[in-house]
Design an enzyme around this catalytic site. Structure first.
Site: not given
Ligand code: CMC
Length: 439
Positions: A377, A319
């Protein structure tokens, strides 16, 4: 940049300290504002005028776009408060409609206020009969989120008496209409996809039970609402009701900042929610659990999630704000067990996969180091599927619940004298000025 203690602050996020920024050897003072809790913010509103520079923050990771008194998240602690009340206490002790009142008006309703509010919402549950014609224009296999985007936007073509955003009474009616009609439209989208007749709202039922009957009743036989399912879904609605300045809420605020009518703004929010990184993740998480299928395959998927080149992520994990267990996921996991027990699905193989995947991921160095925990989720899909909802409807249910958050944030924005049209700036990296080639 240095931050200094200076003059005492005014209430409501005004200056308490100041920060000094040096740009090209020129020092500028920036106001630092404090909220009631949470990090201070450095007010950069005058930065361009003072320095000729913009700030750059793709994804708004360090940027507050508004002040708000509705919802607070402490991502490190894993805490979520609606108007100061912890989410787990609300989920345990009250119902969704009371939470709607809380989010809209700032306080929990008294008994009399609740009864009056319920009556008002109940009186708005039907949609204009002509709206049924909109549905018949869609393909039967349309994704229900596509239908939601279209039909919620279309509300503005029916309810002209609540689209004047400068009229407080009209804003109020629009808010009530939106909360009341969203379940009706969502259930109609579902019924249309099945080829079944639309079921009218029943105003003798509570908000969530009425939604269940609009989704699952058929005219040919009586339908009895299962109270365990109704209570669980009501709790799921509470968990999803608001989440401060997330992508869809920010979309609603940005759309609303131009003066667009509230129905159009909420339609924009629904479009944003649809994405798999946001509300679409519940659908994606369940698909992922299905694809994994058995606990033996979990290590293979965990390995893939850690491999950047695979493009695969564990859906329902991680998240932007929570760097601890999502407090909604805790309640969701408990609700999931309750629902599966009540429906006799205790041995659901997907629950086994989910529990084991969570256990393995929480012990894995990659997930520990990046502070990736299950989010709301992760367990919601299994629960909703057990309740009988098809996977395509999961994000629609999220939209039904989030509508009150969107509308409360929209109203707060319209009533905030500091708000102006949202107009981000950019770091331009395209060609410099050049002349059109001579013939
Ligand atoms: N599985 C594997 N690696 C992950 C994941 C994951 N689910 N989420 C983040 N990472 C890694 C990502 O690759 C990155 O690694 P590095 O620092 O080495 O590049 C690091 O963790 C940080 O990720 P980010 O994409 O920069 O983080 P963000 O804050 O931009 O993204 C997120 C947050 C929710 C979009 C992401 O964690 C994700 O894609 N999760 C899966 C989708 C999901 O479950 N979304 C629901 C969110 S809760 C409901 C809502 O509020 O809508």
């Amino acid at each position: 940049m240095n931050v200094h203690e200076t003059k005492p602050g005014k209430a409501g996020g005004a200056a308490k300290q100041s920060a000094t920024l040096t740009v090209d050897n020129k020092q500028v003072q920036l106001e630092v504002r404090s909220g009631s809790i949470g990090p201070d913010v450095i007010d950069v509103g005058n930065l361009y005028r003072q320095t000729g520079c913009f700030t750059y923050d793709p994804g708004f990771t360090s940027t507050a776009n508004c002040r708000s008194a509705i919802t607070f998240i402490d991502g490190d602690k894993g805490e979520l408060l609606y108007r100061g009340y912890p989410i787990d206490q609300l989920a345990e002790n009250t119902n969704f409609l009371a939470v709607c009142y809380l989010l809209l008006y700032g306080e929990l309703p008294t008994n009399a206020e609740f009864i009056a509010f319920r009556r008002t919402i109940t009186n708005h549950t039907m949609v204009h009969e002509q709206m049924t014609r909109f549905f018949t224009g869609y393909r039967r296999d349309a994704h229900p989120m596509a239908v939601m985007v279209g039909n919620v936007g279309a509300l503005s073509s029916f309810y002209h008496d609540s689209t004047d955003i400068n009229d407080q009474a009209q804003r109020e009616v629009a808010s009530h209409r939106m909360i009341a009609k969203m379940p009706t439209i969502a259930a109609m989208a579902y019924k249309y996809s099945l080829g079944q007749p639309f079921i009218y709202p029943r105003n003798d039922l509570d908000y969530t039970s009425n939604f269940l009957q609009m989704c699952f009743a058929v005219p040919s036989e009586p339908y009895l609402v299962n109270p365990v399912i109704s209570r669980a879904l009501d709790r799921i609605f509470i968990l999803h009701a608001d989440h401060e300045q997330n992508a869809s809420t920010s979309t609603v605020r940005l759309a609303g900042s131009s003066g667009a009518n509230p129905f159009a703004c909420i339609s924009a929010g629904i479009a944003c929610l649809w994405g798999p990184a946001h509300g679409g993740a519940n659908e994606a998480a369940l698909n992922m659990l299905r694809e994994i299928g058995t606990v033996e395959r979990i290590p293979e998927f965990v390995k893939k999630a850690k491999d950047k080149s695979s493009g695969f992520r564990l859906m329902g994990f991680g998240h932007r704000v929570y760097k601890n267990y999502d407090p909604r996921a805790k309640v969701m996991q408990k609700t999931c067990h309750e629902v599966l027990d009540a429906l006799g699905h205790r041995d659901d193989p997907l629950l086994k996969v989910a529990l084991e995947l969570e256990r393995i991921a929480l012990q894995d160095e990659y997930f520990i180091e990046k502070k990736l925990y299950p989010n709301i989720d992760f367990y919601s899909g299994i629960t909703l599927r057990a309740m009988g909802f098809p996977i395509e409807l999961f994000t629609v249910l999220f939209a039904v619940a989030r509508t009150v958050g969107w509308i409360a944030q929209w109203k707060e924005m319209i009533e905030d004298p500091e708000q102006r049209i949202g107009r981000p700036r950019q770091l331009y990296i395209g060609p410099k000025r050049r002349d059109f080639p001579a013939a």
